[in-house]
Write an enzyme that holds these catalytic residues in place. Structure first.
Site, PDB file in Angstrom:
ATOM      1  N   ASP A  13       2.884  -0.827   3.301  1.00 17.34           N
ATOM      2  CA  ASP A  13       2.940   0.611   3.066  1.00 17.34           C
ATOM      3  C   ASP A  13       1.678   1.103   2.346  1.00 17.34           C
ATOM      4  O   ASP A  13       0.976   0.328   1.709  1.00 17.34           O
ATOM      5  CB  ASP A  13       4.149   0.953   2.184  1.00 17.34           C
ATOM      6  CG  ASP A  13       5.445   1.057   2.979  1.00 17.34           C
ATOM      7  OD1 ASP A  13       5.424   0.802   4.199  1.00 17.34           O
ATOM      8  OD2 ASP A  13       6.484   1.392   2.378  1.00 17.34           O
ATOM      9  N   ASP A  14       1.471   2.411   2.411  1.00 21.15           N
ATOM     10  CA  ASP A  14       0.427   3.103   1.640  1.00 21.15           C
ATOM     11  C   ASP A  14      -0.988   2.773   2.103  1.00 21.15           C
ATOM     12  O   ASP A  14      -1.943   2.873   1.330  1.00 21.15           O
ATOM     13  CB  ASP A  14       0.557   2.820   0.121  1.00 21.15           C
ATOM     14  CG  ASP A  14       1.943   3.121  -0.420  1.00 21.15           C
ATOM     15  OD1 ASP A  14       2.670   3.900   0.217  1.00 21.15           O
ATOM     16  OD2 ASP A  14       2.297   2.578  -1.480  1.00 21.15           O
ATOM     17  N   HIS A 134       7.336   8.053   2.462  1.00 24.20           N
ATOM     18  CA  HIS A 134       6.824   7.594   1.178  1.00 24.20           C
ATOM     19  C   HIS A 134       7.885   7.884   0.114  1.00 24.20           C
ATOM     20  O   HIS A 134       8.432   8.981   0.058  1.00 24.20           O
ATOM     21  CB  HIS A 134       5.528   8.359   0.880  1.00 24.20           C
ATOM     22  CG  HIS A 134       4.794   7.903  -0.337  1.00 24.20           C
ATOM     23  ND1 HIS A 134       4.532   6.578  -0.605  1.00 24.20           N
ATOM     24  CD2 HIS A 134       4.232   8.607  -1.362  1.00 24.20           C
ATOM     25  CE1 HIS A 134       3.839   6.489  -1.734  1.00 24.20           C
ATOM     26  NE2 HIS A 134       3.652   7.705  -2.224  1.00 24.20           N
TER      27      HIS A 134
END
Length: 303
Positions: A13-14, A134
């Protein structure tokens, strides 16, 4: 016991948060420790991340962000219910508070989600095969409906539903965090029907809350996978194959002021826990565990 074919999607993620996060995720991908990434299009290094994904052929989807930093929709940057008095998104808990008070306009949520899909397409040259949220905003009340509409409109098939088997037995998670996780779980249960109605799919099993940051170890990942697979034969007997998504956050720690989504990097991003995840995920004993369990790494577009 017949060996189940397990397809494991390890999502970093991210991606796009900062150059050091990008580098860490790419290093994990090249080491066979991550098989899929989720891009923050409002991240300060999003364009760089998209280039890296193209260069290394990394399967990439969209990490829709309504809680950290700035919106990508020009119209919403100045005057919008999604912003606090400082002109940024309300934050992980602030977003939830504003939502529960009825302060967020769902038309603006939809506008921003669509703007993020469009920017993703601009950066990568294609639509995201998967799209999640998110800080798990995509399973929140009301937001889940708009999120599902956007996915259906664009024909995005896959998302993430963060219901983790065995979460309740994880006594190492501090109570305040556990309360947040149980809220995410409850929201996720209430989202299943909405996503199903819109024809959206997700992995059979989700893992990632119990293995985040300092709680990640070779054994925590192995036991999470093994216990999840053991509970499974009831749910996936016919196909003989089961998909698991493991959510991870590897990277080299951010060094301010570089990074973030408009406000600079947050504490988790600057912490040693990112590097700890990276170092754990690339351990050879994890790779050999996957092989011994007939676990094949893949991405959503391979399903």
């Amino acid at each position: 016991l017949r060996m189940l074919q397990v397809k494991l999607i390890i999502t970093g993620d991210d991606f796009g948060y900062c150059p050091r996060r990008n580098q860490g995720i790419v290093d994990c991908f090249l080491a066979g420790a991550v098989s899929n990434v989720s891009l923050l299009v409002n991240g300060s290094a999003a364009a760089d991340a998209a280039k890296l994904a193209r260069r290394y052929n990394i399967p990439i989807g969209l990490h829709a962000n309504l809680s950290e930093g700035s919106p990508v929709s020009e119209v919403l940057k100045t005057n919008s219910s999604l912003l606090n008095q400082d002109g940024f998104f309300h934050g992980k808990m602030g977003f939830r508070t504003a939502l529960s008070k009825g302060l967020l306009k769902m038309s603006e949520v939809k506008q921003e989600l669509k703007a993020q899909v469009e920017l993703f397409r601009e950066l990568t040259g294609h639509l995201p095969p998967h799209m999640d949220g998110h800080q798990h905003v995509h399973v929140l009340p009301e937001v889940r409906n708009v999120f599902a509409e956007v996915l259906e409109e664009y024909g995005i098939k896959y998302t993430r539903v963060p219901i983790e088997p065995g979460l309740h037995n994880c006594d190492w998670i501090p109570p305040s965090l556990m309360d947040f996780y149980l809220g995410v779980e409850e929201d996720s249960f209430n989202t299943v029907d909405v996503f199903t109605k819109h024809g959206i799919r997700w992995a059979d099993i989700y893992i990632g809350l119990s293995t985040m940051g300092r709680n990640m170890s070779v054994s925590s990942i192995q036991s999470a996978i093994d216990s999840a697979v053991l509970q499974l034969p009831a749910r996936a007997p016919r196909s003989g194959s089961v998909t698991i998504e493991l959510m991870v956050h590897p990277g080299y720690p951010s060094v301010p002021p570089v990074g973030g989504c408009g406000e600079g990097p947050d504490d988790f991003s600057q912490s040693w826990e990112r590097l700890h995840e990276l170092q754990t995920l690339i351990k050879p004993e994890l790779q050999s565990h996957y092989k011994s369990r007939n676990i094949q790494l893949c991405s959503f577009k391979d399903l």
